[in-house]
Each structure stands twice: as structure tokens, then as C-alpha cells.
Design an enzyme around this catalytic site. Structure first.
Site, PDB file in Angstrom:
ATOM      1  N   ASP A   9      -1.126  12.341  -6.080  1.00 41.84           N
ATOM      2  CA  ASP A   9      -0.278  12.437  -4.891  1.00 41.84           C
ATOM      3  C   ASP A   9       0.652  11.224  -4.844  1.00 41.84           C
ATOM      4  OD1 ASP A   9       0.858  12.809  -2.412  1.00 41.84           O
ATOM      5  OD2 ASP A   9      -1.025  13.408  -1.444  1.00 41.84           O
ATOM      6  N   ASP A 103       5.284  16.589  -4.520  1.00 43.65           N
ATOM      7  CA  ASP A 103       4.705  15.283  -4.853  1.00 43.65           C
ATOM      8  C   ASP A 103       3.218  15.338  -5.144  1.00 43.65           C
ATOM      9  OD1 ASP A 103       4.032  15.945  -2.251  1.00 43.65           O
ATOM     10  OD2 ASP A 103       4.080  13.885  -1.553  1.00 43.65           O
ATOM     11  N   GLU A 104       2.703  16.540  -5.394  1.00 45.59           N
ATOM     12  CA  GLU A 104       1.257  16.657  -5.614  1.00 45.59           C
ATOM     13  C   GLU A 104       0.951  17.550  -6.801  1.00 45.59           C
ATOM     14  OE1 GLU A 104      -1.280  17.909  -2.368  1.00 45.59           O
ATOM     15  OE2 GLU A 104       0.224  17.145  -0.965  1.00 45.59           O
TER      16      GLU A 104
END
Ligand code: MG
Length: 387
Positions: A9, A103-104
Site C-alpha cells: 500500500d 495504490d494497492e
């Protein structure tokens, strides 16, 4: 085999990207989001969070708490570029990556570990460093036995943290954490749990199933399983949008005869294979394209069952196609030569991880990866796989 799953993350992603592009924002309270009465905060920097700002808050409320914050309008196209680059870094190491947002990402490290191709925590450390070196972004990661635990762990490790939950200890790691750390427990669910005295994830794991089902239906039971670290959902590799990979060369003067053309073909095959490997996918069809000295165009292709990803196999098929053409056209000069890969087989990477095919894939991949690393270091003329 217990799963080894990492959840990556990126830390306060939008703010971090803005800071790479504009270093004056470093160490300042920053709110990325739309200004105005109806605007909402997409990401708040850690400096702004100290004043009580957070994502999903209204911009006007955030600015009341932190009037000196710098407001930056989101630039989604830019974030998408950074996001793609981030995922490409992960996919270089293994195709078993699930994109879980810009973003993960989840990564299944079980097969790599089982084949001694990388100890999970070392792989994760190497990737964190790679993301930092390449993109100047920090990413928090947790390695655990299941996806939900890894996700909770990466939030726990933030910012810029790296956490490994030893095999078999997911449930005890979760047990003392507050229930608000469970991603699937919203404010309403939380309130209902607090009313019956449940404050930790461990207590949620011991909660009465009948009550959970009555109050929250199947979601309630699923959340309990997650709290007990028993949700073993697999990492789902998501196919991407690219439909083909190809390379072609136009020669300064027309080439005649097998020797020169086969040497060019090898270069082109290696180049498309490298890109295929970066994508982490497998293909079924190899094609070649020849533009003759009289500008006539010939295309030939071959499709195989299943899928392939190996440089050697791709090159052999392309070579077979080219040799056949050159036999028919002995005295014809070649102006341009191209190699293409298409017909992606994305099921290839969704095989059950324990299956023999998946393990063989990784064994072959390790040889390919080693070759590729040597090529990267010394240039592609330094080593050739023996045929
Ligand atoms: Mg994030």
C-alpha cells in the site's frame, strides 16, 4: 501449504506523487482534493492528519481544522501513470499480483517460497527498495497468511513500514487490534459490536455466529472468518488491456540469406519475450511479418494450445515460420522483419498454486529471469541460451 501473501500500500499516494513533482510540498500539511463547499479530501498528508484532517472529509471541514493546509487539485492521469509504474515493478518479480486499486496490490509469494526462489520478506524488501529508487515513493507492506490479514497488517505498519506475521500466527496478531482496523467493519457495524461489548478483532472472532448472521447476514459471517484469519481467498491476477506485443526492424540495406535474418530474428524474439515477461502473461500465438525488397508483405503465424512465456519457445516458433518463408523465397531481399505475440492466455496464471503446472512455470521462469538479469547487466550479446 499455508499461503504467504503480501499486501502493498503506497503511503498517502496522491500527496506523495505531488511531492515528487513539487518538492516544496514536502513536510507541509497538504490536502489533495477539490476546493469549495462541496469539495472532498481525497488524501491528507500526515502533517495535515495531525490536525484531524482525513480522506473523505469535506474540504471545508478539513480547512477549518487546518487553515494553513495547501490544497492541491487531484491529477488522476498523473496518478495513473505512477500507479502503472508501481504495478509494473511488482509484476517484474512475479505475475501473481492482484491490482487492488491505484495504490494497492496483493502478491502471492507462496509458490516462489515453495520453490526456494525468494524468501517472502526478502522479496518484499527488495520491492520496497525498488519502488523507492524508481518512483521516489514509499510503500508499506505486510506479509501474512491471508489477504485480509495482510491488508490490516500493512495499515498497521504505516507509514513506510514492513511487517511479517510469522506463519500460523495471523489470528493472534489480529486478536488485540481494535475492530475499526477491519476494513469490512463500517461505522454502523462497529457501533452494533460496541453495544454488545466487542472492541477487538479477537472478540469479533469469538462472537456468536447466529447473532452476526441475524444482524449482518452473510457479511457478518464473512467478517468473523476474517477476524479468525480463516478467509483464504486467492490472489486474483487481473488481465490487462494490452492485446499484442510486437517489434520490427527496417534494415539499412535489404538482407538476403538465412544468417543475417536469423540473427535479426533472434534479437526481435528476445525483445518481445522480455516485454511479455514484464507483463507476467502467457500467449498462444507467435507471428512474423516480412516486407520484401519489392514492398510485398507476408505474414505468418502459429498458435499453440495452452500458453507460453519462454523466450526459447517463442524464438523457435518464429524461426520455424521464417525458415519456411526463406525456403520459398530464396533470392528475395528482405527490407523489414517483425515478430509479434498475441492471443493472451490469462488463465495460465490463475492455476491453483499447488498445481504442478504452476510450479513448473516458476522453475522455467527462474532460468528466464536469470538470463534476463544477465542481459540487463551486460547487454543482450553477452549470453545466449544453448539450443
Ligand atoms: Mg495507500
Amino acid at each position: 501449504m499455508e499461503q504467504r501473501i503480501a499486501h502493498f500500500d503506497l503511503d498517502s499516494f496522491y500527496v506523495a506523487v505531488e511531492r515528487v513533482e513539487n518538492p516544496r510540498l514536502i513536510d507541509m500539511p497538504v490536502l489533495v482534493g477539490w476546493p469549495g463547499l462541496r469539495g472532498v479530501v481525497a488524501t491528507a498528508s500526515y502533517e495535515a492528519r495531525e490536525y484531524g484532517c482525513h480522506s473523505a472529509q469535506s474540504m471545508s471541514q478539513a480547512l477549518q481544522k487546518c487553515p494553513q493546509a495547501i490544497v492541491v487539485n487531484p491529477d488522476m492521469a498523473k496518478y495513473r501513470e505512477y500507479s502503472d509504474a508501481f504495478h509494473r515493478i511488482l509484476l517484474k518479480r512475479t505475475p501473481l499480483v492482484e491490482r487492488a486499486g491505484l495504490d494497492e496490490a496483493y502478491m502471492d509469494l507462496s509458490v516462489l517460497a515453495a520453490n526456494k526462489l525468494g524468501d517472502p520478506i526478502s522479496v518484499v524488501r527488495e520491492l520496497r527498495q525498488s519502488v523507492l529508487d524508481t518512483l521516489n515513493l514509499t510503500v508499506s507492506v505486510c506479509v501474512a497468511g491471508s489477504k485480509p490479514t495482510a491488508k490490516i497488517g500493512s495499515a498497521y505498519a504505516k507509514p513506510d513500514g514492513c511487517l511479517e506475521i510469522p506463519m500460523g500466527t495471523d489470528a493472534s496478531f489480529l486478536s488485540t487490534l481494535p475492530i475499526r482496523m477491519m476494513p469490512s467493519v463500517g461505522p454502523k457495524f462497529q457501533k452494533a459490536l460496541l453495544e454488545i461489548g466487542i472492541t477487538t478483532i479477537g472478540e469479533l472472532g469469538n462472537a456468536d455466529s447466529k447473532w452476526l448472521k441475524m444482524r449482518f447476514g452473510r457479511q457478518g459471517l464473512l467478517t468473523k472468518r476474517r477476524a479468525q484469519a480463516k478467509d483464504n481467498s486467492a490472489v486474483e491476477y487481473l488481465p490487462r488491456q494490452v492485446k499484442s506485443i510486437s517489434r520490427e526492424s527496417t534494415f539499412p540495406k535489404d538482407l538476403l540469406g538465412n544468417t543475417d535474418l536469423l540473427a535479426q530474428l533472434l534479437k526481435l524474439s528476445e525483445s518481445v519475450s522480455n516485454e511479455l515477461r514484464e507483463s507476467g502473461r502467457a500467449i498462444r500465438t507467435v507471428s512474423i511479418k516480412i516486407r520484401w525488397s519489392d514492398f510485398d508483405l507476408t505474414s505468418r503465424q502459429k498458435t499453440v494450445e495452452g500458453g507460453m512465456h519462454s523466450r526459447k519457445q517463442i524464438h523457435e516458433i518464429a524461426k520455424g515460420l521464417l525458415e519456411t518463408e526463406l525456403k520459398i523465397n530464396r533470392s528475395r531481399g528482405v527490407r523489414l522483419l517483425g515478430v509479434g505475440l498475441s492471443n493472451f492466455n490469462d488463465e495460465q496464471f490463475q492455476l491453483p498454486l499447488s498445481s504442478e503446472a504452476a510450479q513448473n512455470f516458476y522453475r522455467n521462469k527462474s532460468i528466464e529471469t536469470a538470463l534476463q538479469e544477465i542481459h540487463g547487466k551486460f547487454g543482450s550479446n553477452s549470453i545466449r541460451r544453448g539450443h
